[in-house]
Design a protein around this motif. Structure first.
Motif, PDB file in Angstrom:
ATOM      1  N   LYS A   1       4.394  -4.088   4.282  1.00  0.00           N
ATOM      2  CA  LYS A   1       3.981  -4.673   5.574  1.00  0.00           C
ATOM      3  C   LYS A   1       2.491  -4.481   5.808  1.00  0.00           C
ATOM      4  CE  LYS A   1       8.206  -4.405   8.277  1.00  0.00           C
ATOM      5  NZ  LYS A   1       8.951  -3.390   8.997  1.00  0.00           N
TER       6      LYS A   1
ATOM      7  N   GLU B   1       8.552  -0.416   1.646  1.00  0.00           N
ATOM      8  CA  GLU B   1       8.614  -1.483   2.660  1.00  0.00           C
ATOM      9  C   GLU B   1       7.478  -1.348   3.673  1.00  0.00           C
ATOM     10  OE1 GLU B   1      13.448  -2.160   2.406  1.00  0.00           O
ATOM     11  OE2 GLU B   1      12.599  -1.073   4.110  1.00  0.00           O
ATOM     12  N   ARG B   2       7.187  -0.100   4.071  1.00  0.00           N
ATOM     13  CA  ARG B   2       6.079   0.113   5.021  1.00  0.00           C
ATOM     14  C   ARG B   2       4.751  -0.306   4.394  1.00  0.00           C
ATOM     15  NH1 ARG B   2       7.762   6.219   6.784  1.00  0.00           N
ATOM     16  NH2 ARG B   2       9.553   5.714   8.081  1.00  0.00           N
TER      17      ARG B   2
END
Ligand code: C5P
Length: 219
Positions: A155, A151-152
């Motif tokens: 982004k 997820e990081r």
């Protein structure tokens, strides 16, 4: 003082290491950038990622330099700043093959030890606490779940205009972890005397505070 920050891909090592180095006014060294630059060198010269002699020849005939900057570290390949290029998907997905080559590791580990020789340093990577700086006063093993790490990365990618599905990123991160922790030489593993920090549910500031507390207890 030597601070070693190791851990799997996209666990936030560089972000944390840069902030700690800035706060303490220590030199910062991102060793992953070194393996990435050698991978870029192979790509640029159409040398296969498994071609050991070809890659060693390239390393001997090209100049790789690391400069400390206000916000971290820049990498110069033959004088050209390649700090962004080494983060491409192509390099990310092939660097583990190049970093598994014994001779590549020997050369880069020597460079890393020389950098750490006469200065306070924060170094991040996979084998800093186990191999490069086994006597580091502070050793952190930073982990986070694959889901959180993907997820990081997702982004970050969106900010850079890269559109890779989350599931693909999860698979890529898991594959890189597997390769990095199962290679023969200096595989990714926690040093016996490292403190393990799971950043899955921590903010950047919380991790920085925790590492700072550990550093202060060694001063
Ligand atoms: O930290 P980063 O993700 O930029 O590292 C890229 C790759 O470089 C890792 O996946 C690993 O294959 C290699 N690496 C390594 N040893 C280190 C640092 C990075 O093998 N100390």
């Amino acid at each position: 003082m030597q601070i070693a920050i190791d851990g799997p891909a996209s666990a936030g090592k560089s972000t944390i290491a840069k902030l700690i180095a800035k706060n303490l006014k220590f030199v910062y060294c991102d060793t992953g950038a070194m393996y990435r630059t050698v991978t870029l060198l192979a790509k640029n010269n159409n040398v296969g990622y498994g071609n050991v002699s070809g890659i060693l020849n390239l390393m001997n005939s090209h100049e790789i330099k690391f400069l400390n900057t206000e916000n971290g570290q820049d990498v110069l390949l033959d004088g050209k700043n390649v700090s962004d290029e080494i983060r491409s998907e192509e390099i990310t997905n092939n660097v583990s093959q190049v970093s598994a080559i014994k001779e590549v590791r020997e050369k880069l580990v020597e460079m890393q030890r020389n950098l750490a020789n006469d200065t306070d340093i924060v170094m991040d990577g996979r084998d800093i606490g186990t191999t490069v700086l086994p006597k580091a006063e502070v050793k952190i093993f930073l982990i986070a779940s694959v889901k959180v790490r993907a997820e990081r990365r997702y982004k970050e990618n969106v900010e850079r205009g890269i559109d890779t599905p989350l599931k693909t990123l999860e698979d890529e991160i898991a594959a890189r972890d597997y390769k990095d922790s199962h290679r023969e030489i200096s595989p990714l593993r926690k040093a016996d005397d490292a403190v393990e920090l799971d950043s899955s549910d921590m903010s950047i500031q919380e991790v920085v505070d925790k590492v700072t507390e550990i550093v202060n207890s060694h001063k």
